[in-house]
Write an enzyme that holds these catalytic residues in place. Structure first.
Site, mmCIF file in Angstrom:
data_model
loop_
_atom_site.group_PDB
_atom_site.id
_atom_site.type_symbol
_atom_site.label_atom_id
_atom_site.label_comp_id
_atom_site.label_asym_id
_atom_site.label_seq_id
_atom_site.Cartn_x
_atom_site.Cartn_y
_atom_site.Cartn_z
ATOM 1 N N CYS A 1 0.828 -1.208 0.000
ATOM 2 C CA CYS A 1 0.000 0.000 0.000
ATOM 3 C C CYS A 1 0.865 1.262 0.000
ATOM 4 C CB CYS A 1 -0.911 -0.010 1.225
ATOM 5 S SG CYS A 1 -2.063 1.365 1.253
ATOM 6 N N CYS B 1 0.516 4.640 6.920
ATOM 7 C CA CYS B 1 -0.113 4.463 8.232
ATOM 8 C C CYS B 1 0.857 3.694 9.150
ATOM 9 C CB CYS B 1 -1.424 3.709 8.087
ATOM 10 S SG CYS B 1 -2.480 4.415 6.799
ATOM 11 N N CYS C 1 -19.355 2.741 8.734
ATOM 12 C CA CYS C 1 -18.624 2.052 9.796
ATOM 13 C C CYS C 1 -17.342 2.851 9.986
ATOM 14 C CB CYS C 1 -18.323 0.618 9.359
ATOM 15 S SG CYS C 1 -17.215 -0.255 10.482
ATOM 16 N N CYS D 1 -16.946 -8.586 5.474
ATOM 17 C CA CYS D 1 -16.223 -7.329 5.271
ATOM 18 C C CYS D 1 -14.987 -7.582 4.413
ATOM 19 C CB CYS D 1 -15.760 -6.765 6.600
ATOM 20 S SG CYS D 1 -17.080 -6.569 7.788
ATOM 21 N N CYS E 1 -19.806 -5.423 3.586
ATOM 22 C CA CYS E 1 -19.053 -4.243 4.004
ATOM 23 C C CYS E 1 -17.763 -4.221 3.193
ATOM 24 C CB CYS E 1 -18.734 -4.334 5.497
ATOM 25 S SG CYS E 1 -17.732 -2.958 6.100
ATOM 26 N N ARG F 1 -17.936 -2.216 17.813
ATOM 27 C CA ARG F 1 -17.212 -3.459 17.553
ATOM 28 C C ARG F 1 -15.869 -3.516 18.269
ATOM 29 N NH1 ARG F 1 -16.900 -3.977 12.059
ATOM 30 N NH2 ARG F 1 -19.067 -4.563 12.209
ATOM 31 N N CYS G 1 0.394 -0.104 10.288
ATOM 32 C CA CYS G 1 -0.133 -1.119 9.357
ATOM 33 C C CYS G 1 0.927 -2.067 8.795
ATOM 34 C CB CYS G 1 -0.855 -0.419 8.212
ATOM 35 S SG CYS G 1 -1.800 -1.573 7.191
HETATM 36 N N1 SAM Z 1 -6.803 0.599 3.223
HETATM 37 C C1 SAM Z 1 -8.058 0.870 3.781
HETATM 38 C C2 SAM Z 1 -8.037 2.024 4.744
HETATM 39 O O1 SAM Z 1 -7.009 2.312 5.310
HETATM 40 O O2 SAM Z 1 -9.090 2.609 4.972
HETATM 41 C C3 SAM Z 1 -8.706 -0.312 4.424
HETATM 42 C C4 SAM Z 1 -7.948 -1.316 5.260
HETATM 43 S S1 SAM Z 1 -7.265 -0.742 6.794
HETATM 44 C C5 SAM Z 1 -6.233 -2.086 7.201
HETATM 45 C C6 SAM Z 1 -8.605 -0.742 7.942
HETATM 46 C C7 SAM Z 1 -8.361 -0.294 9.350
HETATM 47 O O3 SAM Z 1 -7.772 -1.329 10.097
HETATM 48 C C8 SAM Z 1 -7.444 0.878 9.592
HETATM 49 O O4 SAM Z 1 -8.068 2.105 9.375
HETATM 50 C C9 SAM Z 1 -7.081 0.704 11.055
HETATM 51 O O5 SAM Z 1 -7.991 1.409 11.875
HETATM 52 C C10 SAM Z 1 -7.209 -0.791 11.263
HETATM 53 N N2 SAM Z 1 -5.885 -1.406 11.475
HETATM 54 C C11 SAM Z 1 -4.952 -1.631 10.535
HETATM 55 N N3 SAM Z 1 -3.840 -2.180 11.054
HETATM 56 C C12 SAM Z 1 -4.065 -2.298 12.390
HETATM 57 C C13 SAM Z 1 -3.290 -2.790 13.474
HETATM 58 N N4 SAM Z 1 -2.040 -3.245 13.300
HETATM 59 N N5 SAM Z 1 -3.828 -2.788 14.711
HETATM 60 C C14 SAM Z 1 -5.082 -2.326 14.881
HETATM 61 N N6 SAM Z 1 -5.863 -1.833 13.890
HETATM 62 C C15 SAM Z 1 -5.369 -1.823 12.663
HETATM 63 FE FE1 SF4 Z 2 -2.880 1.134 3.380
HETATM 64 FE FE2 SF4 Z 2 -2.814 -0.042 5.763
HETATM 65 FE FE3 SF4 Z 2 -3.108 2.584 5.601
HETATM 66 FE FE4 SF4 Z 2 -5.135 1.005 4.800
HETATM 67 S S1 SF4 Z 2 -4.342 1.198 6.867
HETATM 68 S S2 SF4 Z 2 -4.317 2.805 3.741
HETATM 69 S S3 SF4 Z 2 -3.961 -0.731 3.990
HETATM 70 S S4 SF4 Z 2 -1.298 1.410 4.943
#
Ligand code: SAM
Ligand code: SF4
Ligand code: DTB
Length: 333
Positions: free
Chosen positions: A67, A71, A202, A111, A142, A274, A74
């Protein structure tokens, strides 16, 4: 241009979905003696839900890793050496096979998540086919695909997408410390686009990224004070991913976590709350307290998107210990 202040804090006019609270009021509630806070949250919860049922959703990563966003929490960000192997968008038939298994295991909502900043228009036909196929199985749908244009949101709405997940993750103040490739305002814009397309929202966040109590309260107020609060609010406990920016973040105090759930329940009485990522690190007792504080939805299955989740056996045992039952789908209107 959106005025963040109005959305974020202190907007007092009520809507018919939830009461409006100021930052001061939310602080006072959060800091109540623990028993008073939990009693109040459970009382609000019982006004709107059966306290002994929990909604069950299943996640599938339909496009994993690589990606472009940064973030800090992630596993899927290309900015960090997390060791995750990237893959292309999954075939529609494979998604539907997985959805059938989830349905057989008791999930009522499916989802689908993609590691994208936003979907490409060339992916839309496949995404629409996934929504239609999962709906045809009789499950709620979702998706979480990153930022959406109005045209993309409208297409997903037409396909029958029930919910769109798009988290604000933390407070407006703390957001730039966690993500720099997009802004808090970008997130709110997509939430508005999704709402305008008629898809249920959500939206939630993560605890344990080094944020303060004020940041947690502020995040919940932003959600509660949206023109219409999200129907579904995921509260994730950070899963610290080796190699990510937050690999060494200090764990959240479990009592603070429960307090945050209770405040979310009081601020958003009719939303599904949730208990999302991080349950593998939580004791049964902590999860029980979260359910008492008003959490009433979980992700089931061995994996979330890329990380572990308590498996079916563990959750079945937990439900038995607490005499909880899965929430049934309401019949379609
Ligand atoms: N890429 C899309 C986005 O960022 O909106 C969708 C997938 S993203 C993985 C969905 C959510 O998962 C993130 O916004 C975050 O809140 C949560 N998330 C991701 N990695 C995480 C982690 N290591 N621990 C807890 N929550 C996590
Ligand atoms: Fe990409 Fe992870 Fe950020 Fe979603 S949360 S935009 S998958 S880096
Ligand atoms: C949400 O708030 N939590 C889910 C869902 N929305 C998409 C994702 C949790 C991801 C946990 C880390 C992983 O599996 O990689």
């Amino acid at each position: 241009m959106r005025k963040l202040g109005k959305n974020a804090q202190g907007a007092r006019e009520s809507n018919n979905r939830s009461p409006r609270f100021s930052l001061d009021e939310a602080h006072i509630i959060y800091n109540l003696p623990f028993n008073d806070l939990l009693f109040r949250a459970q009382s609000v919860h019982r006004m709107h839900f059966d306290p002994n049922t929990v909604q069950m959703s299943r996640l599938l990563s339909i496009k994993t890793g690589g990606c472009a966003e940064d973030c800090g929490y992630c596993s899927q960000s290309a900015h960090y050496p997390t060791g995750l192997k990237a893959s292309k968008l999954m075939e529609v038939e494979r998604v539907l096979t997985e959805a059938r298994k989830a349905k057989d295991a008791g999930a009522t909502r499916y989802c689908m998540g993609a590691a994208w900043r936003s979907p490409k228009d060339r992916d839309m036909d496949a995404l629409v086919a996934m929504v239609e196929g999962v709906r045809a199985l009789g499950m709620e749908t979702c998706m979480t695909l990153g930022m959406l244009t109005e045209a993309q949101a409208d297409r997903l709405a037409e396909a029958g997408l029930d919910y769109y997940n798009h988290n604000i993750d933390t407070s407006e103040r703390f957001y730039p410390e966690i993500i720099t490739t997009r802004s808090f305002e970008d997130r709110l814009d997509t939430l508005e686009t999704v709402r305008a397309a008629g898809i249920k929202v959500c939206a939630g966040g993560i605890l344990g990224m080094g944020e303060t109590t004020e940041d947690r309260i502020s995040m919940l107020l932003t959600l509660a004070n949206l023109p219409v609060p999200p129907e579904s609010v995921p509260i994730n406990q950070l899963i610290a991913i080796p190699g990510s920016k937050l690999a060494n973040a200090a764990p959240v105090d479990p009592i603070d976590f429960v307090r945050t759930i209770a405040l979310a329940r009081i601020l958003m009485p009719t939303s599904h709350l949730r208990l999302s990522a991080g349950r593998t690190e939580m004791s049964d007792e902590m999860q029980a307290l979260c359910f008492f504080a008003g959490a009433n939805s979980i992700f089931v299955g061995d994996t979330l998107l890329t990380a572990d989740n308590p498996g079916e056996d563990h959750d079945a045992a937990l439900f038995r210990r607490l005499a909880l039952s899965p929430m049934m789908l309401e019949p379609a209107e």
